[in-house]
Design an enzyme around this catalytic site. Sequence first.
Site, short mmCIF file in Angstrom:
data_model
loop_
_atom_site.label_atom_id
_atom_site.label_comp_id
_atom_site.label_asym_id
_atom_site.label_seq_id
_atom_site.Cartn_x
_atom_site.Cartn_y
_atom_site.Cartn_z
N HIS A 75 0.82 -1.21 0.00
CA HIS A 75 0.00 0.00 0.00
C HIS A 75 0.86 1.26 0.00
O HIS A 75 0.36 2.35 -0.29
CB HIS A 75 -1.01 0.00 1.16
N SER A 126 4.11 2.24 8.19
CA SER A 126 3.74 1.29 7.13
C SER A 126 4.99 0.84 6.40
O SER A 126 5.86 1.64 6.07
CB SER A 126 2.80 1.96 6.13
N ASP A 136 0.00 -7.56 1.40
CA ASP A 136 0.44 -6.16 1.44
C ASP A 136 1.97 -6.10 1.52
O ASP A 136 2.54 -5.72 2.55
CB ASP A 136 -0.21 -5.48 2.64
#
Length: 261
Positions: free
Chosen positions: A71, A211, A116
């Site tokens: 992402h 992230s 992801d």
Amino acid sequence: MASILFCFLGSLLLLQALEVRSKSMERIVNGKQAAEGQFPYIVFLRVLLNDSCLSCGGSIIANDWILTAAHCTQRAQRVIIYYGSIEIAKAQVVVEVQASSIIQHPKYDRTVLTNDISLIHSKWVDFNDRIQRIALPKPKQVGESFDAQWSLVAGWGSTFDYKLVAIPELLQWASLHITPKHWCKVAYPHITENDLCAGSPYRQSSCAGDSGGPLVLIKENIIVGVTSHGHGLGCRYGFPGVYIRVSKYLDWIRENSNVTS
């Protein structure tokens, strides 16, 4: 500083686009400041999109390969990689790559953040005391749960939910306990066998870490997770965070980067 702040604004826009249960991880909450050289395998990523940018973390798995979250890279035009310092402005090496250097997992699903995971091919960067790789799990560990083991996360994200003023100048870190899957499913019914959860009884951010950053097993010093997402209520409420289970992607990593350990 303005460009860094703009990147975090881009990250918050991504947060708001996801469903309330599952928000991209953009902060270390109640963490500690890292010392220079403590996490030589982590890099800061400035991901440049068409009209904005995102800030993410990544892990060095070889002299010319970075592991991060899909992402973070899904709409990237370019990525700037900062190596070798706990302070972004003092990076030892800065490398810029184009979208063609990004290999995103072909089965990544942005709606629920499954698979992801992404690879970034960098130019060759020599290792030193501040720039090192982190080892991957061994093939025999593909089925290992890692439940109840202690791990470390690190990142440059905001130290409080949604408060840009809390963005730290220096790398932050926290210790997290890997959570049994049946407990994790209570908070995240959508998780699969390719995910794992980690949290802290001391609320050192149950969804700690930028992230794309690493979740590293303390006992063996191997990367077992890529920071993916946390609970929609925020990072200060005791929920564990969700990490992509690296051991499930060893074949994919090897096939695309030739990195095996």
